[in-house]
Design an enzyme around this catalytic site. Sequence first.
Site, PDB file in Angstrom:
ATOM      1  N   HIS A 278       0.859  -1.183   0.000  1.00 15.26           N
ATOM      2  CA  HIS A 278       0.000   0.000   0.000  1.00 15.26           C
ATOM      3  C   HIS A 278       0.898   1.236   0.000  1.00 15.26           C
ATOM      4  O   HIS A 278       1.610   1.492   0.975  1.00 15.26           O
ATOM      5  CB  HIS A 278      -0.914  -0.001   1.233  1.00 15.26           C
ATOM      6  CG  HIS A 278      -1.859  -1.154   1.273  1.00 15.26           C
ATOM      7  ND1 HIS A 278      -2.194  -1.826   2.434  1.00 15.26           N
ATOM      8  CD2 HIS A 278      -2.546  -1.776   0.265  1.00 15.26           C
ATOM      9  CE1 HIS A 278      -3.037  -2.794   2.145  1.00 15.26           C
ATOM     10  NE2 HIS A 278      -3.267  -2.782   0.837  1.00 15.26           N
ATOM     11  N   HIS A 376       3.385  -3.261   7.061  1.00 17.23           N
ATOM     12  CA  HIS A 376       2.293  -2.333   6.744  1.00 17.23           C
ATOM     13  C   HIS A 376       2.304  -1.150   7.710  1.00 17.23           C
ATOM     14  O   HIS A 376       3.046  -1.134   8.694  1.00 17.23           O
ATOM     15  CB  HIS A 376       0.938  -3.044   6.843  1.00 17.23           C
ATOM     16  CG  HIS A 376       0.618  -3.927   5.682  1.00 17.23           C
ATOM     17  ND1 HIS A 376      -0.314  -3.593   4.727  1.00 17.23           N
ATOM     18  CD2 HIS A 376       1.121  -5.128   5.318  1.00 17.23           C
ATOM     19  CE1 HIS A 376      -0.384  -4.568   3.823  1.00 17.23           C
ATOM     20  NE2 HIS A 376       0.473  -5.505   4.164  1.00 17.23           N
ATOM     21  N   GLU A 457       2.115  -4.316  11.596  1.00 14.33           N
ATOM     22  CA  GLU A 457       1.499  -2.998  11.465  1.00 14.33           C
ATOM     23  C   GLU A 457       2.222  -1.999  12.371  1.00 14.33           C
ATOM     24  O   GLU A 457       2.429  -2.265  13.550  1.00 14.33           O
ATOM     25  CB  GLU A 457       0.024  -3.061  11.870  1.00 14.33           C
ATOM     26  CG  GLU A 457      -0.828  -4.014  11.046  1.00 14.33           C
ATOM     27  CD  GLU A 457      -1.313  -3.390   9.756  1.00 14.33           C
ATOM     28  OE1 GLU A 457      -0.953  -2.221   9.494  1.00 14.33           O
ATOM     29  OE2 GLU A 457      -2.063  -4.063   9.022  1.00 14.33           O
TER      30      GLU A 457
END
Length: 540
Positions: A278, A376, A457
Amino acid sequence: MLKTVESADSHFCFRAKLLACVERGIAEFEGANKEVYDLDALITELPAQKQSSNTDRLLFNSDEVHLGQKVTTKTHLCFESRFESGNLRKAFQISSKEYDLILMPDVNSTRHHQWFYFEVSNMEANVPYVFNIVNCEKQNSQFNYGMKPIMYSVREAILGRPGWVRVGTDICYYRNCYQNPSSRKPRSYLTTTFKITFPHSYDVCYIAYHYPYTYSQLLAHIWKWSQTVDPASIYFRAESVCLSLNKNETPLITITAPESDTNPIVMREIIFLTARVHPGESNSSWVMHGTLEKLLSSSSAAVSLRSKFVFKIVPMLNMEGVINGCHRCGLTDEDLNRRWSNPNQHLHPVIYHTKGLLEYCVYVLKKPPYVFCDYHGHSRHKNVFLYGCSNSDSWCETDRSVPDNPADYLLLPQLMQHFSPAFALQLCSFSIERGRESTARVTLWREFGIKRSYTMESSYCGFDQGLYEGHHVDIIRLKEIGEHFCDALACLHNEPYWRTDVIPFSAGSLRLDLQGGLPQSVLEVSESERSDCSECEEHC
């Protein structure tokens, strides 16, 4: 320091901001707004510029030349976003010191407005300017819980103080009166608003959602490492796994110890790491940068890791999105982290060939990766945490019928909790939801039997626990997280190592923790959080 918007104050802030937005909408018909930046018009003019001898100036950075120079023909701030990862589309001056900004959507899309990165100049010093980014889409943001945007000042860099700093006051994230036509349901856009007082007149400043990490930066660092690594102690190889849709090379980095008679490379386990699927999650690139620096260092943990493992690392899975300043997707308006189960060779070449490399490891080398981790960034939580895979907490009844060993997926988070002050074990989740089946974490666990398949994360905002409680995350802390992940990996493969005083609990107590499992809040996400995650496409 982080300062959360309190509930009573936040309601007052939201109401005041929304009323001001409505008033501006009414005033718009009276010609109050003045367009001061239009990327669409600039792009339209580009073919004509190519006929000019000054065409190549767009390829160079002339910030230092413009320092201290006032643009006398303009009474407003000057904006620019025609650079790598920039994505400002339009800017409107709505009062002498306030601007409404509109972000570009992801390429070939009408959605995913959240990441922002733009240049501003022609400012007066010690004057507060208000910036309203009016087409954000996520339903909530850490901007309401202490997060600040970041700024890079060219003047400060010239004075010997280069770097990104957190800036802004009167920061608020609220629903505005503009309708989002791309939403499945009728829904308004949201506004990120903040006030910045610039320290220098006629400076050149860059303002961003988070610390940028561009494709060019990655290539520059790879080149530097290739020139400085000692081949006598470190095997380092950088090659291209494939070409992207725009014919950019996809770096694949291999790190291990040199071959020896007593320790042949073919006998070593494989650890596979990826990041930046992303593009707006630039924090994941900084964490990966810390991991790479650690693996290339002379520390005892790095020496141990290189001797036991072959690291295969794809540090940027979506370079097209990064280059174009996208938030979620690449060139095909698709979330590439939802394409791992069935990637298309022509539409998703990076995912296709990366998965092919993993298939080669599993079926030809007969070596499923000992650990897979996809890095991420998370916009809804603070701290750092892991998502893993557990048979017992799967949506699928067939999975639940197969017993698993919690030590397989719980030990690494336990080790991270020890090494990293930023890590929050209570935020970890090992549930497998049906809607996540096509993500890297779940696909590789299910198809290739990788027991330790994780998503790591890291927060855009900061920390609300431990040593760093109340502080924003910064580049140093992000790289530190990547280093601590290596420390945890070094312990993971060497049980006698974590049985010693390095880990301040006995192996017996650790086994007891693993047998007893973690609290239910750790093993699964609440229904309300699941709905939030689905809505904002988090919980990768």
